[in-house]
Write an enzyme that holds these catalytic residues in place. Sequence first.
Site, PDB file in Angstrom:
ATOM      1  CD  GLU A 102      -2.723   1.463   0.817  1.00 27.84           C
ATOM      2  OE1 GLU A 102      -2.402   1.319  -0.840  1.00 27.84           O
ATOM      3  OE2 GLU A 102      -3.800   1.592   1.154  1.00 27.84           O
ATOM      4  CG  ASP A 103      -0.839   5.008  -1.525  1.00 26.21           C
ATOM      5  OD1 ASP A 103      -1.541   4.119  -0.383  1.00 26.21           O
ATOM      6  OD2 ASP A 103      -1.669   5.426  -1.996  1.00 26.21           O
ATOM      7  CG  ASP A 106      -4.457   9.823   6.800  1.00 23.77           C
ATOM      8  OD1 ASP A 106      -3.488  10.429   7.538  1.00 23.77           O
ATOM      9  OD2 ASP A 106      -4.979  10.135   5.986  1.00 23.77           O
ATOM     10  CG  PHE A 155      -3.287  15.237   1.220  1.00 23.72           C
ATOM     11  CD1 PHE A 155      -3.447  14.418   1.162  1.00 23.72           C
ATOM     12  CD2 PHE A 155      -2.857  16.233  -0.232  1.00 23.72           C
ATOM     13  CE1 PHE A 155      -4.284  13.595   0.619  1.00 23.72           C
ATOM     14  CE2 PHE A 155      -3.724  14.966  -1.423  1.00 23.72           C
ATOM     15  CZ  PHE A 155      -4.404  14.044  -0.675  1.00 23.72           C
ATOM     16  NE  ARG A 168      -3.536   8.370  -9.051  1.00 23.47           N
ATOM     17  CZ  ARG A 168      -3.844   7.376  -7.696  1.00 23.47           C
ATOM     18  NH1 ARG A 168      -3.376   6.751  -7.402  1.00 23.47           N
ATOM     19  NH2 ARG A 168      -5.023   7.454  -7.973  1.00 23.47           N
TER      20      ARG A 168
HETATM   21  P1  IMP Z   1      -6.777   5.532   5.628  1.00 23.31           P
HETATM   22  O1  IMP Z   1      -7.794   4.661   5.002  1.00 23.31           O
HETATM   23  O2  IMP Z   1      -6.900   6.407   6.319  1.00 23.31           O
HETATM   24  O3  IMP Z   1      -5.362   5.035   6.489  1.00 23.31           O
HETATM   25  O4  IMP Z   1      -5.922   5.878   4.165  1.00 23.31           O
HETATM   26  C1  IMP Z   1      -5.356   5.024   3.195  1.00 23.31           C
HETATM   27  C2  IMP Z   1      -5.452   5.943   1.902  1.00 23.31           C
HETATM   28  O5  IMP Z   1      -5.682   7.509   2.098  1.00 23.31           O
HETATM   29  C3  IMP Z   1      -4.891   5.835   1.845  1.00 23.31           C
HETATM   30  O6  IMP Z   1      -4.118   4.635   0.145  1.00 23.31           O
HETATM   31  C4  IMP Z   1      -4.644   7.071   0.250  1.00 23.31           C
HETATM   32  O7  IMP Z   1      -4.689   6.590  -1.133  1.00 23.31           O
HETATM   33  C5  IMP Z   1      -5.309   8.082   0.878  1.00 23.31           C
HETATM   34  N1  IMP Z   1      -4.409   8.756   1.719  1.00 23.31           N
HETATM   35  C6  IMP Z   1      -4.615   9.549   2.946  1.00 23.31           C
HETATM   36  N2  IMP Z   1      -2.982  10.134   2.963  1.00 23.31           N
HETATM   37  C7  IMP Z   1      -3.365  10.731   1.748  1.00 23.31           C
HETATM   38  C8  IMP Z   1      -1.824  11.837   1.530  1.00 23.31           C
HETATM   39  O8  IMP Z   1      -1.685  12.382   2.375  1.00 23.31           O
HETATM   40  N3  IMP Z   1      -1.861  11.933   0.165  1.00 23.31           N
HETATM   41  C9  IMP Z   1      -3.082  11.099  -0.648  1.00 23.31           C
HETATM   42  N4  IMP Z   1      -3.956  10.053  -0.014  1.00 23.31           N
HETATM   43  C10 IMP Z   1      -3.892   9.905   0.870  1.00 23.31           C
END
Ligand code: IMP
Length: 185
Positions: A102-103, A106, A155, A168
């Site tokens: 995963e990238d 968060d 962000f 991207r």
């Molecule tokens: P989570 O479910 O809140 O952990 O978020 C995961 C997803 O939110 C990631 O796979 C990203 O697609 C998106 N995301 C979270 N933070 C960022 C950011 O700083 N930039 C771009 N996408 C983000």
Amino acid sequence: MNMNPHEDVAEVLVTAEEIARRTEELARTLERDYAGRPLKMVCILKGAVPFAADLMRAMNHPVALDFMAVSSYGASTKSSGVVRLLNDLDESIEGQDVLIVEDIVDTGLTLKYLRENLSARGPRSLRVAVLLDKRERRLVDVEVEYVGFRIPDRFVVGYGLDYAGFYRNLPYVGVLKPSVYEEAP
Ligand code: IMP
């Protein structure tokens, strides 16, 4: 939005060189941890594409690849908290050693959903590798075995991460200029 995406970047947080070096380190760790076992990488579309592509090519190891897509934030920079499965894997993962790639983690909601969803399919093992970890934003406890970089609560875009579908393709991870958001409809 500028026609040259680099010009929309206010600050680089992780350089392309740092990403390449860390990816090599992670590849060596994964080779050791999965010694003697082929690995099934599950790349989470779309953000993890550059990371998964570089990580698998850095590994001297049998690696198979599949993809999964879950809902993202759309054009917003805030999480909706709701995770939806948009595209499922092509193949079964039963009995396999599976690594979710995963990238970013968060709030942790996406990975929590993915871990639960995939572990229900009976893999031999299930672990997670993320390029970036925004630890202070975590809302749910989720295990992440391999982390590229811990970053502050900003962000970020680049190296797979998008804002409104773009950026991207930047080879580094950076923060956008406020003017980019101000222009947004
Ligand atoms: P989570 O479910 O809140 O952990 O978020 C995961 C997803 O939110 C990631 O796979 C990203 O697609 C998106 N995301 C979270 N933070 C960022 C950011 O700083 N930039 C771009 N996408 C983000």
